[in-house]
Design a protein around this motif. Structure first.
Motif, PDB file in Angstrom:
ATOM      1  N   LYS A 242       1.139  -1.379   0.078  1.00 54.73           N
ATOM      2  CA  LYS A 242      -0.172   0.019  -0.204  1.00 54.73           C
ATOM      3  C   LYS A 242       1.076   1.402  -0.059  1.00 54.73           C
ATOM      4  O   LYS A 242       2.038   1.451   1.127  1.00 54.73           O
ATOM      5  N   LYS A 243       1.002   2.434  -0.814  1.00 54.74           N
ATOM      6  CA  LYS A 243       1.103   3.601  -0.886  1.00 54.74           C
ATOM      7  C   LYS A 243       1.402   4.217   0.403  1.00 54.74           C
ATOM      8  O   LYS A 243       0.560   3.693   1.623  1.00 54.74           O
ATOM      9  N   GLY A 244       3.237   4.796   0.837  1.00 59.61           N
ATOM     10  CA  GLY A 244       3.289   5.589   2.124  1.00 59.61           C
ATOM     11  C   GLY A 244       3.572   3.870   3.290  1.00 59.61           C
ATOM     12  O   GLY A 244       4.172   4.794   4.217  1.00 59.61           O
ATOM     13  N   THR A 245       3.616   2.946   3.117  1.00 61.88           N
ATOM     14  CA  THR A 245       3.618   1.612   3.551  1.00 61.88           C
ATOM     15  C   THR A 245       5.041   1.929   3.754  1.00 61.88           C
ATOM     16  O   THR A 245       5.550   1.453   2.792  1.00 61.88           O
ATOM     17  N   ILE A 246       5.439   1.251   4.857  1.00 61.89           N
ATOM     18  CA  ILE A 246       6.996   1.418   5.783  1.00 61.89           C
ATOM     19  C   ILE A 246       7.114  -0.494   5.638  1.00 61.89           C
ATOM     20  O   ILE A 246       6.553  -0.861   6.789  1.00 61.89           O
ATOM     21  N   VAL A 247       8.363  -0.872   4.659  1.00 55.95           N
ATOM     22  CA  VAL A 247       8.155  -2.462   5.257  1.00 55.95           C
ATOM     23  C   VAL A 247       9.694  -2.658   5.493  1.00 55.95           C
ATOM     24  O   VAL A 247      10.611  -1.941   4.657  1.00 55.95           O
ATOM     25  N   LYS A 248       9.833  -3.423   6.123  1.00 61.06           N
ATOM     26  CA  LYS A 248      11.175  -3.671   6.645  1.00 61.06           C
ATOM     27  C   LYS A 248      11.994  -5.415   5.655  1.00 61.06           C
ATOM     28  O   LYS A 248      11.015  -5.548   5.658  1.00 61.06           O
ATOM     29  N   ARG A 258      10.881  -6.862  -4.729  1.00 56.35           N
ATOM     30  CA  ARG A 258      12.184  -6.670  -5.526  1.00 56.35           C
ATOM     31  C   ARG A 258      11.564  -6.087  -6.803  1.00 56.35           C
ATOM     32  O   ARG A 258      12.063  -4.952  -7.042  1.00 56.35           O
ATOM     33  N   ARG A 259      10.720  -6.229  -8.007  1.00 55.88           N
ATOM     34  CA  ARG A 259      10.604  -6.090  -9.224  1.00 55.88           C
ATOM     35  C   ARG A 259       9.919  -4.110  -8.600  1.00 55.88           C
ATOM     36  O   ARG A 259       9.866  -3.778  -9.230  1.00 55.88           O
ATOM     37  N   ILE A 260       9.036  -4.860  -7.818  1.00 53.60           N
ATOM     38  CA  ILE A 260       8.264  -3.410  -7.022  1.00 53.60           C
ATOM     39  C   ILE A 260       9.451  -1.730  -6.976  1.00 53.60           C
ATOM     40  O   ILE A 260       9.658  -0.953  -7.651  1.00 53.60           O
ATOM     41  N   ILE A 261      10.356  -2.841  -6.439  1.00 55.75           N
ATOM     42  CA  ILE A 261      11.015  -0.923  -5.870  1.00 55.75           C
ATOM     43  C   ILE A 261      12.457  -1.199  -7.261  1.00 55.75           C
ATOM     44  O   ILE A 261      12.336  -0.116  -7.335  1.00 55.75           O
ATOM     45  N   LEU A 282      22.786   3.363   2.286  1.00 56.48           N
ATOM     46  CA  LEU A 282      22.501   2.159   3.120  1.00 56.48           C
ATOM     47  C   LEU A 282      21.230   1.764   3.341  1.00 56.48           C
ATOM     48  O   LEU A 282      20.678   2.983   4.515  1.00 56.48           O
ATOM     49  N   THR A 283      19.996   0.798   3.823  1.00 52.98           N
ATOM     50  CA  THR A 283      18.825   0.917   4.488  1.00 52.98           C
ATOM     51  C   THR A 283      18.362  -0.145   4.606  1.00 52.98           C
ATOM     52  O   THR A 283      19.004  -1.710   3.994  1.00 52.98           O
ATOM     53  N   SER A 284      17.454  -0.656   5.768  1.00 54.08           N
ATOM     54  CA  SER A 284      16.767  -1.818   5.756  1.00 54.08           C
ATOM     55  C   SER A 284      15.497  -2.084   6.099  1.00 54.08           C
ATOM     56  O   SER A 284      14.419  -2.513   6.117  1.00 54.08           O
ATOM     57  N   THR A 285      15.306  -0.527   5.077  1.00 59.67           N
ATOM     58  CA  THR A 285      13.710  -0.815   4.792  1.00 59.67           C
ATOM     59  C   THR A 285      13.008  -0.232   4.082  1.00 59.67           C
ATOM     60  O   THR A 285      14.098   0.501   3.225  1.00 59.67           O
ATOM     61  N   TYR A 286      11.652   0.022   2.770  1.00 58.92           N
ATOM     62  CA  TYR A 286      11.276   0.189   2.063  1.00 58.92           C
ATOM     63  C   TYR A 286       9.729   0.882   2.210  1.00 58.92           C
ATOM     64  O   TYR A 286       8.918   0.208   2.901  1.00 58.92           O
ATOM     65  N   GLN A 287       9.754   2.232   1.660  1.00 53.45           N
ATOM     66  CA  GLN A 287       8.326   2.975   2.141  1.00 53.45           C
ATOM     67  C   GLN A 287       8.046   2.832   0.400  1.00 53.45           C
ATOM     68  O   GLN A 287       8.352   3.256  -0.883  1.00 53.45           O
TER      69      GLN A 287
END
Length: 343
Positions: A242-248, A258-261, A282-287
């Motif tokens: 979902k737009k705006g959601t942050i996933v670890k 991967r394909r989304i990012i 370097l990051t452990s999350t993605y929004q």
């Protein structure tokens, strides 16, 4: 001379009007495959409302009018120039409702820009933020079983006491399947109604749905990794982005995202010993930047849908399939399907 100019002006006005209507408001499509049987049949000409979810602005502006992928009179020549790509935007955006039948651009058609990818049509069963699971063919959304479409189809293993003809199958509206290699052994695709009609017939020795074992890994099922022992009948549990959601991010769920990012949201992604590097950081999350959806065909065992290619990005949405204008099969009109509302 004035008459010729008036005709040219009228034709140009008509062409521009048609182009605007086709680009923003509605379009008609012919159903090419059986993935939505029996809700939609090959040969159905359907009306698609492009305003249902908002007006998607053109992404590839340099496109020859009234074409999609190729010029109609030159084989293999693309009908657009893609060196200019505008950012995705949707005017008057509205939400997709669960169970809507939606036309969209096929996200794996990577030889084309988004708005020129092949048209697909499926039923939207999963919305952004939903928790989706398929367990023994049954779909669960947020732990609640989702009622299947009334014309949904599955594949059945059928053993008969004697051969059955095509005419017999047509009585029960069975149009897919056939002998599976053994005498009087059949694999047939049918609705629940057809199943209940057939099972009590004298010529039926046995009839049962074709089963797939739980945790039987299918390498052609998204996300194509043995961390996810999923198949066509057992899929998930998975949270639809979902737009705006942050996933670890971790070494397992990166296969889901991967394909989304990298592709849909156009970032660079590297995996290092220290973690994930996105756009050099370097990051452990993605929004997530967009909403995503989960699509399925009503022909549940014969549909190339989100079980095979994953989440559908919002910028690929074309519109809502609303009405069957007319239907034709083997040059015969199916009058009973004319102007039928798509449910």
């Amino acid at each position: 001379m004035k008459t010729i100019k008036d005709w040219i002006r009228a034709l140009l006005f008509a062409l521009i009007t048609v182009m605007v209507i086709k680009a923003f408001f509605f379009e008609v499509f012919t159903i090419p495959s059986s993935s939505m049987e029996k809700t939609l049949l090959p040969g159905d000409l359907i009306f698609v409302n492009k305003t249902s979810y908002g007006l998607r602005s053109p992404i590839t502006p340099l496109t020859f009018p009234l074409t999609h992928q190729h010029l109609p009179w030159v084989e293999g020549v693309k009908s657009f120039l893609d060196f200019i790509q505008l950012p995705y935007y949707r005017f008057f955006a509205d939400t997709i409702q669960r169970n809507d039948v939606v036309v969209f651009n096929y996200p794996f058609d990577s030889d084309y820009p988004v708005d020129h990818r092949s048209y697909y049509i499926k039923r939207c069963i999963g919305l952004p933020g939903d928790v989706l699971k398929i367990d023994n063919k049954k779909v669960y959304i947020n732990n609640q079983e989702l009622e299947q479409p009334k014309l949904a189809q599955f594949n059945y293993k059928v053993i008969t006491t004697n051969p059955i003809t095509k005419d017999t199958l047509m009585i029960y509206n069975i149009t897919e399947g056939g002998l599976d290699g053994l005498e009087n052994h059949w694999e047939l695709t049918m609705t629940d109604t057809a199943y209940h009609q057939l099972k009590s017939k004298d010529f039926i020795y046995s009839i049962k749905k074709i089963e797939v074992e739980p945790n039987a890994f299918a390498d052609y099922i998204f996300p194509y990794h043995q961390s996810y022992l999923w198949n066509i009948d057992y899929f998930g549990e998975v949270v639809i982005p979902k737009k705006g959601t942050i996933v670890k991010l971790d070494s397992n769920n990166i296969h889901l995202y991967r394909r989304i990012i990298e592709v849909y949201e156009e970032n660079t992604l590297e995996e290092t010993k220290q973690g994930f590097v996105i756009n050099g950081d370097l990051t452990s999350t993605y929004q997530f930047k967009m909403d995503y959806y989960f699509m399925m065909g009503d022909n549940r065992h014969n549909s190339a849908d989100s079980r095979f290619w994953g989440f559908l990005p919002e910028d690929h949405i074309v519109g809502k399939a609303q009405t069957i204008l007319f239907s034709m099969d083997n040059e015969k009109y199916k009058w009973d399907r004319m102007f039928k509302t798509i449910e």
